[in-house]
Design a protein around this motif. Structure first.
Motif, short mmCIF file in Angstrom:
data_model
loop_
_atom_site.label_atom_id
_atom_site.label_comp_id
_atom_site.label_asym_id
_atom_site.label_seq_id
_atom_site.Cartn_x
_atom_site.Cartn_y
_atom_site.Cartn_z
N ALA A 4 0.82 -1.21 0.00
CA ALA A 4 0.00 0.00 0.00
C ALA A 4 0.85 1.26 0.00
O ALA A 4 0.47 2.28 -0.58
CB ALA A 4 -0.94 0.00 1.20
N ARG A 68 -8.91 5.39 4.02
CA ARG A 68 -9.19 4.88 2.68
C ARG A 68 -10.25 5.72 1.99
O ARG A 68 -10.14 6.05 0.80
CB ARG A 68 -9.62 3.42 2.73
CG ARG A 68 -9.79 2.82 1.32
CD ARG A 68 -10.02 1.34 1.34
NE ARG A 68 -11.34 0.99 1.84
CZ ARG A 68 -11.87 -0.23 1.74
NH1 ARG A 68 -11.16 -1.21 1.21
NH2 ARG A 68 -13.06 -0.49 2.21
N VAL A 172 -7.58 2.15 -8.16
CA VAL A 172 -8.06 0.77 -7.98
C VAL A 172 -7.23 0.05 -6.92
O VAL A 172 -7.76 -0.64 -6.04
CB VAL A 172 -8.00 0.01 -9.31
CG1 VAL A 172 -8.37 -1.46 -9.11
CG2 VAL A 172 -8.94 0.65 -10.34
N ALA A 173 -5.92 0.21 -6.98
CA ALA A 173 -5.04 -0.47 -6.02
C ALA A 173 -5.26 0.04 -4.60
O ALA A 173 -5.21 -0.74 -3.64
CB ALA A 173 -3.58 -0.27 -6.43
N ALA A 175 -8.04 1.10 -3.33
CA ALA A 175 -9.29 0.52 -2.83
C ALA A 175 -9.07 -0.88 -2.26
O ALA A 175 -9.76 -1.30 -1.33
CB ALA A 175 -10.33 0.49 -3.94
N LYS A 176 -8.08 -1.59 -2.80
CA LYS A 176 -7.82 -2.96 -2.35
C LYS A 176 -6.72 -3.04 -1.29
O LYS A 176 -6.74 -3.93 -0.44
CB LYS A 176 -7.42 -3.83 -3.55
CG LYS A 176 -8.52 -3.97 -4.59
CD LYS A 176 -8.07 -4.88 -5.74
CE LYS A 176 -9.19 -5.07 -6.76
NZ LYS A 176 -8.77 -5.96 -7.88
N ALA A 177 -5.76 -2.10 -1.33
CA ALA A 177 -4.58 -2.23 -0.48
C ALA A 177 -4.71 -1.54 0.87
O ALA A 177 -4.11 -1.98 1.85
CB ALA A 177 -3.35 -1.69 -1.21
N PRO A 179 -6.29 -0.78 4.28
CA PRO A 179 -7.26 -1.46 5.15
C PRO A 179 -8.38 -0.51 5.58
O PRO A 179 -8.11 0.64 5.92
CB PRO A 179 -6.42 -1.90 6.35
CG PRO A 179 -5.23 -0.99 6.34
CD PRO A 179 -4.96 -0.67 4.91
#
Length: 391
Positions: A4, A68, A172-173, A175-177, A179
């Motif tokens: 992240a 986030r 995009v990354a 949103a996933k990386a 926490p």
């Protein structure tokens, strides 16, 4: 280092490219939109002003948000305004997108810094800061020249599209990386956090940062006339010299990330002293091509190593208000980015020669050292000296 943190660096790379790329696009923008060159140049000033004003405002707004959520919102706005800017036929809309984009960038910066150091162990905080700041140095080395090349090939709008496209994978990354679930640090209240930022050592560190960054951008902004008119290089050398400064910057950030966290005060003091001497030596030896190239590389490394250490120190001095502290660091960085080129331009306009901006840089850095030494004698209310006040 968590993935992240590198994603945050990628997003900062895109935003750093946007902040500085207009230096190679103003002529095309002016011609396409039917405005004068000074009006096109105001697009850069508008971004800098938006960063300075927007950093504390967006930090106050987002201080209780989940990191986030804040990062995704700011980066989404940043992407949207670049799409609008690429499509607009009018100068007024483009100017507005620069201001809004700067506000989003400022908010992202503040949250990104605190998020990055929150994802790592205490001993790795300086390195995490360096990864985020490294996005700016990569922008200087790769992003800005690439933006200028795109502008010359397919017009200035293509550079705006490129910034938006590079930002999408980071969006995009993230949103996933990153926490979810953890809220920002708003428990002490906005007034309490602002009071914590009034500490003399912190204010001094921010002032030193503004002066050091002012010196950096004063010299960087006028490297082109220096190397062509004083060093004797042809215009074809200019991109290589600018890239050399960027390579030095990347080296400096990397080194600072590994060693500045242990003794930041000593690191900053040594770095600022070396910078002041380096700008003066470069002014004296700019006519020698070998010396000029070596010093451009060295000064790039020293400038960004010291700048990274200063950001780390700001965050250390305000543990109870990390997001606001990050926003003030962002504002100080951009105050310097606006002040330095302006002072360098005044020196050039006064007929002092092409070496004059380097002497201005030396003066600004020396002022940072002098002010630090003077304020170290200031005493707190309990009569104790401000230990390490400069940093």
């Amino acid at each position: 280092m968590p993935f992240a943190v590198y994603v945050l660096g990628l997003a900062v790379f895109a935003q750093g490219t946007s902040e500085f790329m207009l230096s190679g696009l103003v002529s095309g923008i002016a011609a396409d939109l039917g405005v004068a060159l000074p009006a096109a140049g105001l697009l850069t000033s508008a971004f800098a002003v938006g960063m300075v004003i927007g950093a504390p405002l967006t930090a106050l707004l987002s201080r209780t948000w989940q990191p986030r959520r804040a990062l995704l919102l700011f980066l989404s706005v940043f992407v949207a305004v670049h799409v609008i800017g690429a499509l607009t036929p009018g100068y007024g809309v483009l100017l507005a997108t620069r201001v809004v984009g700067a506000l989003a960038n400022a908010g992202f910066w503040a949250v990104a810094l605190t998020t990055a150091i929150g994802l790592v162990e205490p001993h790795a905080k300086a390195r995490a800061t360096a990864v985020v700041v490294g996005g700016v140095t990569v922008a200087c080395v790769v992003g800005v020249p690439a933006g200028a090349a795109l502008g010359s090939l397919w017009g200035w709008r293509s550079a705006f599209w490129a910034v938006a496209l590079v930002s999408v994978p980071a969006l995009v990354a993230l949103a996933k990386a990153i926490p979810p679930g953890r809220r920002g640090t708003g428990a002490t209240g906005a007034r309490g956090e602002l009071r914590s930022l009034s500490r003399p050592r912190l204010l001094l560190t921010l002032l030193v940062m503004a002066l050091v960054q002012g010196a950096t951008f004063c010299a960087f902004s006028y490297l082109e006339p220096l190397v062509t008119q004083v060093t004797g290089f042809g215009t074809g050398w200019v991109p290589a010299v600018l890239a050399l400064f960027g390579v030095g910057s990347f080296i400096g950030v990397t080194v600072a990330g590994r060693i500045a966290g242990t003794r930041p005060a000593a690191f900053i003091g040594a770095g600022t002293t070396a910078l002041a001497l380096g700008w003066a030596v470069l002014a004296l030896t700019a006519g020698n091509p070998v010396a000029a190239l070596a010093l451009v590389l060295l000064q790039g490394a020293l400038a960004f190593a010291t700048g990274t250490a200063l950001i780390t120190r700001v965050l250390q001095l305000a543990p109870d208000a990390p997001t606001l502290a990050g926003s003030f660091a962002t504002a100080a960085f951009n105050v310097g980015a606006a002040l330095g080129p302006w002072l360098g331009g005044l020196a050039l306009g006064s007929g002092l020669g092409f070496r004059a901006p380097l002497w201005v840089s030396a003066f600004l850095t020396a002022a940072a050292l002098t002010l630090s030494a003077l304020l170290m004698r200031v005493r707190t209310g309990d009569g104790k000296a401000l230990e390490g006040a400069a940093v």
